[in-house]
Scaffold this active site. Structure first.
Site, PDB file in Angstrom:
ATOM      1  N   GLY A 238       0.827  -1.196   0.000  1.00  0.00           N
ATOM      2  CA  GLY A 238       0.000   0.000   0.000  1.00  0.00           C
ATOM      3  C   GLY A 238       0.862   1.248   0.000  1.00  0.00           C
ATOM      4  O   GLY A 238       0.831   2.042  -0.912  1.00  0.00           O
ATOM      5  N   LEU A 612       7.595  -6.678  18.495  1.00  0.00           N
ATOM      6  CA  LEU A 612       6.626  -7.777  18.565  1.00  0.00           C
ATOM      7  C   LEU A 612       7.092  -9.020  17.819  1.00  0.00           C
ATOM      8  O   LEU A 612       6.741 -10.143  18.183  1.00  0.00           O
ATOM      9  CB  LEU A 612       5.275  -7.313  18.001  1.00  0.00           C
ATOM     10  CG  LEU A 612       4.583  -6.232  18.842  1.00  0.00           C
ATOM     11  CD1 LEU A 612       3.409  -5.638  18.078  1.00  0.00           C
ATOM     12  CD2 LEU A 612       4.124  -6.807  20.178  1.00  0.00           C
ATOM     13  N   GLN A 620      10.604  -4.682   7.946  1.00  0.00           N
ATOM     14  CA  GLN A 620      10.074  -3.327   7.795  1.00  0.00           C
ATOM     15  C   GLN A 620      11.209  -2.317   7.702  1.00  0.00           C
ATOM     16  O   GLN A 620      11.163  -1.378   6.913  1.00  0.00           O
ATOM     17  CB  GLN A 620       9.185  -2.977   8.996  1.00  0.00           C
ATOM     18  CG  GLN A 620       7.867  -3.695   9.009  1.00  0.00           C
ATOM     19  CD  GLN A 620       6.924  -3.115   7.991  1.00  0.00           C
ATOM     20  OE1 GLN A 620       6.552  -1.960   8.064  1.00  0.00           O
ATOM     21  NE2 GLN A 620       6.562  -3.899   7.011  1.00  0.00           N
ATOM     22  N   GLY A 686       7.271   0.848  10.853  1.00  0.00           N
ATOM     23  CA  GLY A 686       7.227   0.749   9.391  1.00  0.00           C
ATOM     24  C   GLY A 686       7.752   1.969   8.663  1.00  0.00           C
ATOM     25  O   GLY A 686       8.309   1.869   7.580  1.00  0.00           O
ATOM     26  N   GLU A 687       7.567   3.126   9.248  1.00  0.00           N
ATOM     27  CA  GLU A 687       8.016   4.347   8.588  1.00  0.00           C
ATOM     28  C   GLU A 687       9.296   4.892   9.193  1.00  0.00           C
ATOM     29  O   GLU A 687      10.034   5.633   8.545  1.00  0.00           O
ATOM     30  CB  GLU A 687       6.897   5.387   8.623  1.00  0.00           C
ATOM     31  CG  GLU A 687       5.716   4.914   7.795  1.00  0.00           C
ATOM     32  CD  GLU A 687       4.469   5.722   8.000  1.00  0.00           C
ATOM     33  OE1 GLU A 687       3.903   6.215   7.023  1.00  0.00           O
ATOM     34  OE2 GLU A 687       4.026   5.865   9.161  1.00  0.00           O
TER      35      GLU A 687
END
Ligand code: FES
Ligand code: FES
Lengths: 723, 176
Positions: A238, A612, A620, A686-687
């Site tokens: 995405g 996690l 990521q 993620g970013e």
């Protein structure tokens, strides 16, 4: 029953007590076997009986009115219809929760979706869309952000007196950087299959945030959101482009309704490059004022960007600049030029992805001007409290990331520009800090524990490659004392409890917390049945222990126990400055003749609270670093200066990194818990991996060859003339 | 037009438009959606299939050109519970994220290992005559036609390296 938590205060570190060992460990993704065998099904892979095929039609002018000449195609083989109803100008912005701009028979950029055609086969529909005659009445419109007549100007903050601070400073930097527009370019093009049953619409789509997408689609179609169900169990990437409902979903729904048969519309790669959203280009001016020790006394970060008229989004370029470094005099000015180019919106790490290039390049320039090591300079400028709001920081292991990363990378081997040469190549190292605001969003999930020691997690949360299937299963397993293989995770269906959606790096923390809470409620029930306090309960490998009792789960349960978890952000978000931090290191070689850059190795030291799953989290970070390499070296949308359209609207001309561009990437996680973030003490990652990554590369280019590239991307033509 | 293909060892007859690509023939006509469509223009590699043992971008091939050909897709390499060594290695090394480029990467890697084993040189080979080393640079160069926007490249490369011996690395094909 619902276990609800508003994050108003620090929560106990329950996951440090549970002891199942399901969490943090680098578990393989449970859906892996489906993905590697081609059995995971993405949106365009659903079929319905009697399905028709739709193709989007793009505008051929920059601005003006249009009308469709249906007679030009209606006799073509397979023709079923052409519709312009409800067309949306571009994708909805993330969390817009309502319809994007709808213009009727108007065009505001070249490439805009203006109609959908449907036919019996895909080949027929594509041919019809190409042959369709559209009558235009073109008008003039601004396409160049530098000369646009309408510019929205704002000053986000003007604290102290930056001009004066610049005058008084011992050392200053005043540099302007430019970045080109970017495309998310997920490998799976946007696709929707729409099926109507009376007034009820079912849509198989490829979307990141289903609870919002439902409302966006409903408002676009002028219908009730309760009549819509969206399914997206697998999403082929995405990166922001699937945050909001896109034109193909509306097109599929409109055509299917008119034809009274299911319609599937898949965007072509060119559609994805034009009809969705791009990241805006930016021009950024960074001013730094420092005392004799390199301590910042002032900081300014101005930017100019562009978007379509009436598009609410602007790239939050200075997001990290506000809190990363100190300095009492601060100013931020923003200009948004209104132009007739495709819409600008969120592309992975909106804000930091480009804002931190400029900020972290400027810090590198300052380090050189002051004559101190860039790592020292950064550590020296870590503020005690937020330099603007005065808030306290939650966990912030920035200094550790910089220092431990430097030690592991071999930073002490770094030399000055042109001092390390290997054959034709200059070799150098660069560093940049990473920071990404941490966000908690409302999220719900249902957790069911079965007497046979299996469990089920259900939420409309999505997995866009981020590892949601893995981590939600791990959280439930950890809390319920099960092996993760015993937990099934069902995602991507709006009939399930509404999750946070995937965006802004909050998915793991938010959706994860809702699973945590659901499982916590189950633990409370089990404790009651065992006759102990929930705090005394220990669940491990299907056995429950507590209050001198030890029994298998099956004996405690008459039937399944299902509980819903519901997390909401609270005071902790307002009271504390929360962010993930890190440091990126890069070693590059610059060809002394051609100016070609090759990244040789990188290290990302990341601090994002509790991790996690070390495997998916590392992936990521790899992804972020590789995006950083792309941003630094080759990604750039080129707009036609006459019409504003995207010239390089495919994967051959828009250069995403390929295998050979990517060297050995190392990742290290700094052990951390963020007590203010959520009940699991995790932060998004993620970013974070992308924030600052590209600046480490360009800083390394300077260290290698002495050329400061301030206009991205750093293609050879921007380097070799200056060698 | 009526054509017959051998898909993963099974004879399949279908009636396609002459414009139908090999990729769409499988995805839309045979309901074999394991091969992905990322660009439809030969730019991304998501649609990689083996045709008579060689890797091709099936979006650039018309189905009618492949009458009688042997086509191998990701579905033919293994299935959950019976994965091929490469498929298992991709899971172990997290050689994917969203999974959309993954079938193409795996099918491409399978063919790449065979090309390598048969002594084909590449742009990064030092010597066009000598047998190349199965190095990371060689793997990466030979896989660069398969894009991964999730950027799982480190895991993909590690998986290929790991699984290559079991996938017949350095076993020359007689049929070359
Ligand atoms: S879909 Fe065939 S190469 Fe992209
Ligand atoms: S795994 Fe998503 S594109 Fe490769």
């Amino acid at each position: 029953m619902t276990e609800h938590l508003k994050m108003d205060e620090v929560q106990p570190r329950l996951l440090d007590e549970t002891g199942q060992g399901a969490i943090t460990r680098p578990m393989d993704r449970p859906e892996g076997p489906l993905k590697v065998s081609g059995r995971a099904t993405y949106a365009a892979e659903y079929k319905a009986a009697n399905m028709a095929f739709g193709v989007m039609v793009r505008a051929g002018i920059t601005k003006g009115g249009y009308s469709i000449d249906e007679s030009s195609v209606k006799d073509m083989d397979g023709f079923l219809g052409v519709w312009t109803d409800h067309m949306i100008r571009n994708s909805a912005q993330g969390m817009m929760d309502t319809n994007p701009v709808q213009l009727g028979q108007r065009v505001q950029y070249l490439g805009q979706p203006i109609a959908v055609v449907a036919a019996e086969t895909f080949e027929q529909a594509r041919h019809i869309a190409n042959r369709l005659k559209v009558d235009y009445s073109p008008e003039d419109g601004d396409v160049d952000p530098e000369t646009a007549s309408q510019v929205d100007q704002s000053v986000a903050l003007d604290q102290g007196d930056l001009e004066q601070a610049m005058k008084d400073a011992e050392f200053t930097v005043d540099s302007t950087y430019t970045t080109k527009p970017h495309n998310s370019a997920p490998m799976e093009p946007h696709a929707s299959l729409a099926e109507w049953d009376g007034e009820k619409l079912t849509l198989h789509g490829s979307y990141q945030m289903l609870k919002y997408n439902k409302n966006e689609l409903a408002d676009s179609l002028d219908m009730d959101a309760d009549d819509i169900r969206i399914l997206a169990p697998y999403v082929g990437g995405g990166f922001g482009s699937k945050l909001g409902i896109a034109a193909e979903a509306v097109g599929a729904a409109v055509a299917a309704k008119a034809l009274k048969r299911p319609v599937r519309v898949v965007m072509s790669r060119q559609n994805v490059f034009e009809m969705v959203v791009r990241r805006t280009e930016t021009r950024q001016r960074v001013r730094l004022a420092a005392d004799k020790d390199g301590r910042l006394t002032g900081l300014g970060h101005d930017n100019r960007q562009s978007n379509l008229p009436d598009e609410g989004f602007s790239e939050p370029v200075t997001l990290a600049t506000h809190f990363l470094y100190g300095g009492e005099n601060r100013r931020y000015e923003q200009e948004v030029a209104r132009v007739h180019r495709m819409a600008a919106g969120s592309v992975r790490a909106p804000g930091e992805a480009v804002g931190m290039l400029a900020l972290e390049n400027a810090m590198d320039e300052l380090a050189e001007t002051v004559g101190i090591d860039p790592i020292d300079l950064r550590v020296r400028n870590i503020p005690e409290i937020h330099p603007e709001s005065g808030k306290q920081y939650s966990s912030r292991s920035l200094a550790q990331c910089l220092k431990e990363g430097a030690a592991s990378f071999g930073w002490d081997q770094r030399k000055g520009p042109k001092e390390r040469r290997e054959g034709e190549w200059y070799v150098g190292m660069g560093v940049a800090a990473a920071a990404r605001t941490n966000i908690l969003m409302e999220s719900k999930a249902r957790v069911t524990l079965n007497p046979d020691g299996t469990a089920l997690v259900e939420t409309d949360m999505t997995d866009i490659g981020t590892g949601t299937y893995a981590i939600l299963g791990q959280i439930a397993a950890e809390m319920l004392g099960l092996d993760p293989s015993k937990v099934t995770v069902d995602l991507g269906d709006t009939d399930l409890p509404a999750g946070s959606g995937s965006g802004g790096s909050w998915g793991a923390a938010s959706a994860g917390s809702s699973v945590f809470l659901g499982a916590k409620a189950i633990r409370a029930k089990l404790a009651e049945r065992l006759g102990c306090e929930p705090s005394a309960l220990r669940l491990q490998d299907g056995m429950a222990t507590g209050g001198n009792n030890r029994r298998p789960l099956a004996e405690l349960m008459e039937g399944p126990i299902a509980e819903e978890g519901h997390i909401e952000p609270g005071d902790m978000s307002d009271e504390m400055q929360q962010a993930g931090y890190g440091a990126h290191f890069a070693e590059v070689a610059v060809n002394s003749v051609t100016g070609e850059v090759r990244v040789r190795r990188t290290l990302s030291a990341m601090a994002a609270g509790r991790i996690l799953n070390e495997k998916t989290a590392a992936s990521q970070v790899h992804g972020g670093m590789i995006w950083g390499i792309g941003t630094a070296l080759h990604e750039a949308i080129e707009h036609d200066p006459r019409t504003g359209h995207v010239v390089n609207n495919d994967l051959a001309e828009y250069h995403v990194p390929v295998h050979l561009d990517v060297p050995q990437l190392d990742v290290m996680f700094i052990e951390e818990r963020d007590d203010h973030a959520n009940p699991m003490q995790v932060k998004g990652i993620g970013e974070l991996g992308l924030a600052g990554a590209g600046a480490a590369v360009t800083n390394a280019i300077y260290n290698a060859c002495g050329v400061r590239v301030r206009d991205y991307p750093a293609t050879p033509d921007r380097i070799f003339p200056h060698l | 037009m009526k054509i017959t293909l051998s898909v993963n060892g099974e004879e399949r007859s279908l009636d396609v438009d002459p414009r139908t690509t090999l990729l769409d023939a499988l995805r839309d006509h045979l309901d074999m959606t394991g091969s992905k469509k990322g660009c439809d223009h030969g730019q991304c590699g998501a649609c990689t299939m083996l045709v008579n043992g060689r890797r091709i971008n099936s979006c650039l091939a018309l189905a009618v050109m492949h009458e009688g050909d042997e086509v191998t897709t990701i579905e033919g390499l293994g299935e959950p519970g019976a994965l091929s060594p490469l498929q298992k290695a991709f899971v172990r090394h997290d050689g994917y994220q969203c999974g959309y480029c993954t079938p193409g990467q795996i099918v491409s890697a399978k063919a790449m290992i065979a090309e390598f084993s048969n002594g084909w040189p590449s742009y990064v080979s030092d010597d066009l005559e000598a047998a190349p080393d199965f190095s990371e640079a060689e793997i990466k160069e030979r896989m660069s036609g398969n894009l991964c926007r999730c950027s799982a490249y480190p895991g993909i490369c590690a998986a290929i390296k790991d699984a290559a011996p079991e996938e017949g690395l350095n076993e020359r094909e007689a049929a070359e």
